[in-house]
Design an enzyme around this catalytic site. Structure first.
Site, PDB file in Angstrom:
ATOM      1  N   LYS A 126      49.576 -10.263  46.009  1.00 30.11           N
ATOM      2  CA  LYS A 126      50.643  -9.568  46.747  1.00 30.11           C
ATOM      3  C   LYS A 126      51.929  -9.690  45.941  1.00 30.11           C
ATOM      4  O   LYS A 126      52.312 -10.777  45.498  1.00 30.11           O
ATOM      5  CB  LYS A 126      50.792 -10.215  48.123  1.00 30.11           C
ATOM      6  CG  LYS A 126      51.352  -9.305  49.174  1.00 30.11           C
ATOM      7  CD  LYS A 126      51.238  -9.972  50.536  1.00 30.11           C
ATOM      8  CE  LYS A 126      51.971  -9.178  51.582  1.00 30.11           C
ATOM      9  NZ  LYS A 126      52.182  -9.950  52.799  1.00 30.11           N
TER      10      LYS A 126
HETATM   11  C1  E4P Z   1      52.479  -8.318  55.895  1.00 33.35           C
HETATM   12  O1  E4P Z   1      51.843  -8.456  54.901  1.00 33.35           O
HETATM   13  C2  E4P Z   1      53.587  -9.193  56.275  1.00 33.35           C
HETATM   14  O2  E4P Z   1      53.209 -10.521  56.039  1.00 33.35           O
HETATM   15  C3  E4P Z   1      53.921  -9.086  57.740  1.00 33.35           C
HETATM   16  O3  E4P Z   1      53.323  -7.985  58.335  1.00 33.35           O
HETATM   17  C4  E4P Z   1      55.370  -9.242  58.041  1.00 33.35           C
HETATM   18  O4  E4P Z   1      55.552  -9.166  59.425  1.00 33.35           O
HETATM   19  P1  E4P Z   1      56.917  -9.574  60.143  1.00 33.35           P
HETATM   20  O5  E4P Z   1      57.918  -8.511  59.889  1.00 33.35           O
HETATM   21  O6  E4P Z   1      56.547  -9.656  61.593  1.00 33.35           O
HETATM   22  O7  E4P Z   1      57.312 -10.906  59.576  1.00 33.35           O
END
Ligand code: E4P
Length: 223
Positions: free
Chosen positions: A84
């Protein structure tokens, strides 16, 4: 439509995997820090719990050389791991390098269609379009999703559009309507996808009627 759970908590992954419908797991540095466990051990366990699933682990450097070292290390742990990478200039350059090495990537912190274009052109496997964080600042986070899906289809990019930062089941329904390939969400939202008041009241009525009639599926002595 693929469903990923967004967590660094192994017990939550175990619970979601137990339903047999889980396609992958996303994490981010905040979620891993919250889990209180080691980075590598967490990912090896998650890969074991979700055989064949795409498991996203994020780099934490922001300069290209260090990001590349981190990415190669993370990718070496398990074939299911997807690296990622944040959508910054060095991140896009990294995605291009990793895609040439056939290492899968998930470009994160994508909020606009123009950012999604950069990720798609670099060869991102997944483009994580965040929706909830945009809603949080009084805009409509879902706006970018449908156009990004259309962009990927129109130009034949290989990337899959992953709706992230999902806050409630309506975001999942809107992701389906937009033709998104994947939605990732916390376990508690995934549990909400099962719920409907008519399912609960309907099941109660079926079972009350059955029990009142004193019936049994099994003949006496066969259970
Ligand atoms: C996705 O990969 C992220 O980790 C996640 O969806 C972020 O979500 P949040 O905005 O609720 O922290």
């Amino acid at each position: 439509m693929k469903l990923f759970v967004d967590t660094g908590d192994i017990e939550e992954v175990r619970q979601a995997a137990d339903w047999g419908i889980l396609d992958g797991v996303t994490t981010n540095p905040t979620l891993i820090a919250k889990s209180g466990k080691g980075f590598k051990e967490t990912f090896l366990k998650i890969c074991e719990l979700v055989p064949g699933g795409a498991i996203s682990a994020e780099v934490v450097a922001t300069d290209y050389d260090t990001m590349l070292k981190e990415a190669l290390e993370i990718a070496s742990w398990h074939p299911q791991i997807v690296v990622k990478v944040p959508l910054i200039e060095s991140g896009i350059k990294l995605v291009r390098t990793l895609s040439e090495k056939d290492i899968r990537t998930n470009v994160t912190l994508v909020f606009s269609v123009s950012q999604a274009l950069m990720a798609a052109k670099a060869g991102a496997t997944f483009i994580s379009n965040f929706v909830g964080r945009v809603d949080d600042i009084s805009d409509d986070g879902m706006n970018a999703v449908a156009t990004t899906v259309q962009m990927v289809d129109t130009y034949g990019f290989a990337s899959e559009v992953l709706v992230a930062s999902v806050r409630h089941p309506l975001h999942v329904v809107q992701s389906i309507e937009a033709g998104a390939h994947i939605a990732t969400m916390p376990l508690k939202i995934m549990q909400m996808l099962f719920k409907h008041p008519l399912t609960e009241s309907g099941l109660k009525r079926f079972l009350d009627d059955w029990n009142q009639a004193g019936l049994s599926i099994f003949e006496p002595g066969t259970a």
